[in-house]
Design a protein around this motif. Sequence first.
Motif, short mmCIF file in Angstrom:
data_model
loop_
_atom_site.label_atom_id
_atom_site.label_comp_id
_atom_site.label_asym_id
_atom_site.label_seq_id
_atom_site.Cartn_x
_atom_site.Cartn_y
_atom_site.Cartn_z
N GLU A 112 0.81 -1.17 -0.06
CA GLU A 112 0.01 -0.12 0.00
C GLU A 112 0.76 1.24 0.12
O GLU A 112 1.87 1.22 0.44
CB GLU A 112 -0.88 -0.01 1.12
CG GLU A 112 -2.06 -0.83 1.30
CD GLU A 112 -3.23 -0.88 0.10
OE1 GLU A 112 -3.15 0.25 -0.38
OE2 GLU A 112 -3.82 -1.68 0.11
N THR A 113 0.31 2.48 -0.53
CA THR A 113 0.98 3.71 -0.69
C THR A 113 0.08 4.64 0.26
O THR A 113 -0.92 4.73 -0.26
CB THR A 113 1.55 4.04 -2.08
OG1 THR A 113 2.15 3.31 -2.66
CG2 THR A 113 2.09 5.56 -1.98
N LEU A 114 0.79 5.35 0.88
CA LEU A 114 0.02 6.35 1.98
C LEU A 114 0.59 7.77 1.42
O LEU A 114 2.05 7.82 1.61
CB LEU A 114 0.25 6.01 3.40
CG LEU A 114 -0.54 4.69 3.92
CD1 LEU A 114 0.49 3.85 3.91
CD2 LEU A 114 -1.13 5.09 5.25
N PHE A 115 -0.04 8.69 1.22
CA PHE A 115 0.25 9.97 0.64
C PHE A 115 -0.13 10.70 2.05
O PHE A 115 -0.96 11.07 2.44
CB PHE A 115 -0.60 10.43 -0.49
CG PHE A 115 -0.60 9.50 -1.75
CD1 PHE A 115 0.58 9.38 -2.23
CD2 PHE A 115 -1.50 9.08 -2.21
CE1 PHE A 115 0.75 8.63 -3.47
CE2 PHE A 115 -1.54 8.20 -3.47
CZ PHE A 115 -0.14 7.92 -3.89
N VAL A 116 0.97 11.57 2.10
CA VAL A 116 1.01 12.85 3.32
C VAL A 116 1.47 14.00 2.57
O VAL A 116 2.20 14.28 1.71
CB VAL A 116 2.26 12.15 4.11
CG1 VAL A 116 2.29 13.49 5.40
CG2 VAL A 116 2.08 10.93 4.69
N PRO A 117 0.37 14.70 2.69
CA PRO A 117 0.61 16.31 2.13
C PRO A 117 1.71 16.88 2.91
O PRO A 117 1.69 16.81 4.12
CB PRO A 117 -0.76 16.92 2.38
CG PRO A 117 -1.47 16.26 3.29
CD PRO A 117 -0.70 14.73 3.42
N THR A 118 2.55 17.66 2.07
CA THR A 118 3.81 18.21 2.67
C THR A 118 3.17 19.51 3.50
O THR A 118 2.00 19.92 2.99
CB THR A 118 4.80 18.70 1.50
OG1 THR A 118 3.99 19.08 0.57
CG2 THR A 118 5.74 17.78 1.45
N SER A 119 3.92 19.97 4.51
CA SER A 119 3.74 21.14 5.09
C SER A 119 3.81 22.38 4.08
O SER A 119 4.63 22.03 2.93
CB SER A 119 4.71 21.57 6.03
OG SER A 119 5.00 22.52 6.65
N PRO A 120 2.78 23.30 3.98
CA PRO A 120 2.90 24.34 2.90
C PRO A 120 4.08 24.83 2.93
O PRO A 120 4.45 25.50 1.97
CB PRO A 120 1.79 25.19 3.40
CG PRO A 120 0.86 24.45 4.32
CD PRO A 120 1.83 23.37 5.00
N THR A 121 4.92 25.05 4.14
CA THR A 121 6.34 25.52 4.05
C THR A 121 7.03 24.99 3.05
O THR A 121 7.98 25.84 2.73
CB THR A 121 6.80 25.44 5.60
OG1 THR A 121 5.98 25.97 6.35
CG2 THR A 121 8.06 26.23 5.65
N TYR A 122 6.94 23.69 2.72
CA TYR A 122 7.75 22.89 1.93
C TYR A 122 7.31 22.37 0.47
O TYR A 122 7.58 21.88 -0.32
CB TYR A 122 8.32 21.75 2.63
CG TYR A 122 9.02 21.97 3.88
CD1 TYR A 122 9.98 22.76 4.07
CD2 TYR A 122 8.73 21.36 5.13
CE1 TYR A 122 10.56 23.24 5.23
CE2 TYR A 122 9.00 21.62 6.23
CZ TYR A 122 10.30 22.46 6.36
OH TYR A 122 10.71 22.90 7.38
N SER A 123 6.15 23.18 0.29
CA SER A 123 5.24 22.74 -0.86
C SER A 123 6.11 22.81 -2.25
O SER A 123 5.63 22.26 -3.22
CB SER A 123 3.91 23.33 -0.96
OG SER A 123 3.93 24.73 -0.85
N PHE A 124 6.86 23.69 -2.27
CA PHE A 124 7.57 24.12 -3.59
C PHE A 124 8.95 23.25 -3.60
O PHE A 124 9.74 23.63 -4.71
CB PHE A 124 7.95 25.54 -3.51
CG PHE A 124 8.85 25.95 -2.42
CD1 PHE A 124 10.23 26.01 -2.70
CD2 PHE A 124 8.34 26.25 -1.35
CE1 PHE A 124 11.13 26.50 -1.87
CE2 PHE A 124 9.10 26.81 -0.31
CZ PHE A 124 10.55 26.87 -0.59
#
Length: 162
Positions: A112-124
């Motif tokens: 399985e793959t779990l997706f974790v959204p990055t912190s907005p601080t590091y989104s770029f």
Amino acid sequence: MRRAVCPGSFDPITNGHLDIIERASQLYDVVHVAVLINKNKQGLFTIEERIEMIEETCAQYGNVKVESHHGLLVDFCRDREIPAIVKGLRAVSDFDYELQMAQMNRGLTGVETLFVPTSPTYSFLSSTLVKEVASYGRDVSHLIPPMVHHRLVERLAERAAQ
């Protein structure tokens, strides 16, 4: 024991990578960081250097193991009986690619793959972007751990002197 893997090239490891690894380390008993080897790409740092930097920056978590791997990530997971891959997502464009990979991996072995959204601080943030900006002499010290920044500046100076 709950185990997962955070894969990547980590050339070099960034604060965005660390954010995902740290969060995974809070959810799993053991987090394997798989430094994937792509012989078609010439990295700025050797695999050994990357492993060393990751081990040093992740030592504080206590449950992170770092290894290199050449081949399919699902084989790394199978060999270590790891049922889950944790991937950080920066943007929708990441999701499009990563969803296909997740579906392929699950179809091949059931991992399985779990997706974790990055912190907005590091989104770029990406290693490639960090290297490019640093190569023009700009300050990236706020984007990578201090020890990694030191090594990046040294490596770029070595390359420039050649």
